[in-house]
Structure formats: structure tokens, C-alpha cells
Design a protein around this motif. Sequence first.
Motif, mmCIF file in Angstrom:
data_model
loop_
_atom_site.group_PDB
_atom_site.id
_atom_site.type_symbol
_atom_site.label_atom_id
_atom_site.label_comp_id
_atom_site.label_asym_id
_atom_site.label_seq_id
_atom_site.Cartn_x
_atom_site.Cartn_y
_atom_site.Cartn_z
ATOM 1 N N GLU A 13 49.601 12.371 -77.136
ATOM 2 C CA GLU A 13 50.043 11.054 -76.674
ATOM 3 C C GLU A 13 51.339 10.594 -77.331
ATOM 4 N N ARG A 67 40.124 17.556 -64.852
ATOM 5 C CA ARG A 67 39.943 16.285 -65.579
ATOM 6 C C ARG A 67 41.039 16.091 -66.616
ATOM 7 N N VAL A 108 44.280 15.022 -64.856
ATOM 8 C CA VAL A 108 44.240 13.611 -64.464
ATOM 9 C C VAL A 108 44.514 12.723 -65.674
ATOM 10 N N ASP A 109 43.910 13.052 -66.814
ATOM 11 C CA ASP A 109 44.135 12.275 -68.037
ATOM 12 C C ASP A 109 45.600 12.327 -68.463
ATOM 13 N N GLU A 146 48.228 12.873 -66.518
ATOM 14 C CA GLU A 146 49.006 12.069 -65.574
ATOM 15 C C GLU A 146 48.885 10.593 -65.924
ATOM 16 N N ASN A 147 47.704 10.178 -66.315
ATOM 17 C CA ASN A 147 47.465 8.770 -66.629
ATOM 18 C C ASN A 147 48.204 8.299 -67.873
ATOM 19 N N ILE A 148 48.533 9.210 -68.798
ATOM 20 C CA ILE A 148 49.278 8.790 -69.995
ATOM 21 C C ILE A 148 50.778 9.025 -69.848
ATOM 22 N N VAL A 205 46.153 15.345 -58.655
ATOM 23 C CA VAL A 205 47.271 14.710 -59.353
ATOM 24 C C VAL A 205 48.509 14.769 -58.470
#
Length: 469
Positions: free
Chosen positions: A126, A158, A161-162, A164-166, A196
Motif C-alpha cells: 500500500e 480476489r 480486485v483488492d 485495483e481498489n487501492i 477488474v
Amino acid sequence: MRQIKITETVLRDGHQSLMATRLTTAEMLPIIKTMDSVGYHAIECWGGATFDAAIRFLNEDPWQRLKEIKKRAKNTKLQMLLRGQNLLGYRHYADDIVEKFIERSIHNGIDIVRVFDALNDIRNMETALSAVKKYQAHAQATLCYTISPVHNIDYFTRLAVDLENIGADSLCIKDMAGILTPQIAGELVSSLKRNVDLPIEVHTHATSGISQMTYLAAIKAGADMIDTAIAPFSEGVSQPATEAMVIVLDESEAFYTNLNMGCLEEVSDYFEKIKETYLENGMLDAKMLATTPKTLLYQVPGGMLSNLYAQLKDAGAEDKYQEVLEEVPRVRKELGLPPLVTPMSQMVGTQAVFNVITGERYKMVPNEIKEYVRGAYGKSTVPISDEIRKKIIGDKQVIHVRPADLIEPEFNNMKLELGQLAQSDEAVLTYAMFPKVGKAFLENKATANKIGSKNDEKNTTIKINAVWS
């Protein structure tokens, strides 16, 4: 027709996988302008083991290499590989070091930062991804591909997707061991495309002999980019050959690359001469150019293969190579099924070597393995058994938070520690990555600069005297 973009790896993963990252800056620079005319999507030229090898073995400044390449690559994006919170070292760094390192990398010429974590622990990615976006470069997040009962299509989807979300700008499926089969590649890329909305790049190694088929399956399923290496530094434990993939794609009715084959031939001819030199001096072992389908069983990455062989060669135990390869999956399973990518590949590999050479499993355990088992690198894919944990770290407390949360800001303290050698942020970061080797390198560089300055003064005096006489 759909364009497939090509990232050239010869300046990073190509020579890292085949000969432990020994290409010099002097060998790279004369061909950069030609490479810049090929039409590559990107040239991977930095990160990974290049930083360590430059200061440890080549007495070269990796920051200077990057700047010199950037001067010559006017049209092509430069890409680096970054180990998330590990950066280019072998431990976790404080967030201020991570942000500063990324800021200076981008300032000195990097356009795309491929960020991965050896455990696919998103907490360790992150800060790096956020910093890449803050300093306006392209943040490519990585799925470290491996095989295990838990590493399946759903797991990787999964994870994607995570990421892409960050805030990831694109995704890379990083198949460091060359074990991604065509069937699974097609299924995985298809799943990612459904879930995604990001460009997908696929990175594999030719080790097992299936890489070109894997690339074609991934492309047909929707992959946008692939990593290749120019022919002389391709195949074996490296990537598939750039020219071969370009010819196949450009002959198809569905895809094209837009790469200049004439320039590619010139690049290939140039590196062919360099390859011959390294074959003659023994740095490039022909064994690394071989196809090894057993890789599909052992799941050992290309760079790890060459390093394992080098370790055994130094110990005079090359005859133990096969035994070590068989020990690697056993160690990996006992350590919670981590993907075999830096630094986990080196750690698992070294432990396997120790287990075989000593004749007693876990009689010798590196400190890095102890720290990993303690949780200092992040969360293992599956829990490590109490039996193995006790054997390695006894009753030491295990970490469950993000490891970097326990690290205080480091940059200013390191700058003070370095003292007069802290001539730039880059110097401090070199020291931060590799304290002993980095400091020795900076000391040697300072000494060389002093000698150079004295020689310049002497030459200037001679010239002045000559003028006045």
C-alpha cells in the motif's frame, strides 16, 4: 486487430536470471538509443537485484546508471521492479524510506514501478503504490503467481480486485518460476478481465519450456502486455525471446506489436557479442540456458536456480544440486507456502542448501528465516505449524500487525549515521538498502573522487604552466 505491448527485460531480469545481474553500465549504454527506437512499451532496466549487484560486485553507482539510461531513452518508458516495503533490500523499511526511495527513483528517470510483495500481503504494498501515484508515475501492482492448494484462480482474482481498489494503474501476473501453464494462464487472465478494469501484463520465464504457449494463451484471453528478452539473453531461466514473440504476433490476423524488426536485429547482434564474452569467462553457465520441465514440479524461479547453483559451486557441492531442488518444495511447504520470489526465494533456497549440506534439517537457520517465521515479513499464506515454528524461533512472540507499523521513521537517523558521506538523498538510500556494502561503496567513491580532483588540479596546473611558458 489488437496491439500487444512488449516490455524488454534484457537490462534487468534477462541478465539477472541468467548470470546473477552482472551486465555493466558500460555494456548497456552504447545500445540504449537503438533500443529506444524499437517501439517497446517499456524497458525494464532497474530494481530487482540490479542495485545490489552494482554496488556489491561491479563498483557502480546504480543511480548514475539510471540517469545515463534515461538520457539516451527519450521515447520509451523505463520500468523498475520494487519489492514493496522491502524496496530493493532484504528487510522491511519504514514508510519514510519507502516514500523517499520511490520519489528519487521517479526523479532520476523511472516511469513505471512494478510493485510486488513476496507473500502477496497487500499491507506491504500500500505505501509503495501510494507513493508511486503521489509522484505521478505508473503504479503497476503484482500478483506473485505460485501453485498450492490455496493459490487458485479465486485467490488471485480476489487479490487483483483488492489491488485495483487501492489504486493500481495496471496489474502484472508475475510467474517467476515459469510454472504458469497455458490452460491456467487463459483461465486466470479471463477471470481478471471479468472482475477488474485494468490493463493486464504477464511475466513468465522460459525455464520449463512452455512460456511461449503460455503467452499466446494469455494474449488470446485478453492480456495487454508481455515481458520478453532479446534473443541472446532469452530462454532458459530468462524470458521468451522478443523477436520470436514479435514475429508470431505480427503474422497473426488478430494481433500486432508495432516493433521495428530492423532495430531488434541490431539490438540482438549487439548483445550476442556480449553474451559470448560471458560464456567464455564462465559467468554465464550453459546450464542456465537449458529447458527444465522439472521446474513444473519444483517451482523454482529462474533467478533462484542460478543463485542456488552459484551457492553450491562456491561450496564445492555442485553434485548436491538435484538434492537441493528436491528439498526446496519441502521447505516451502513447512514455511507456509510462500511464493518463491525475492526475498522469499533466496531465504527458502538458502535454507534448503543448509538442510542438504549439513545433513540435518534446520540445524542451521538464517536470521532472515527466523524473522519471517516471527511474522516480520508479513502474513504467510497458510499458518506455519507450531512444531516448525518452535524449532526455528522457540517461544519468541509472533507479529500479527503490518510489520512496517513497528518501524519508526529512519531516513534522518540514517543520514546522521552516514555523516559526511551523506552527500545526497540517493547516497543515504544506498546506505539504507545495504548498510555495510553501501557504506563501503560510498567510501570508495568518495576516495576515488578525491583522487580524481587532485589529478584534475595537477593536470590544470600543467596546462596553465604550459600556456604561460
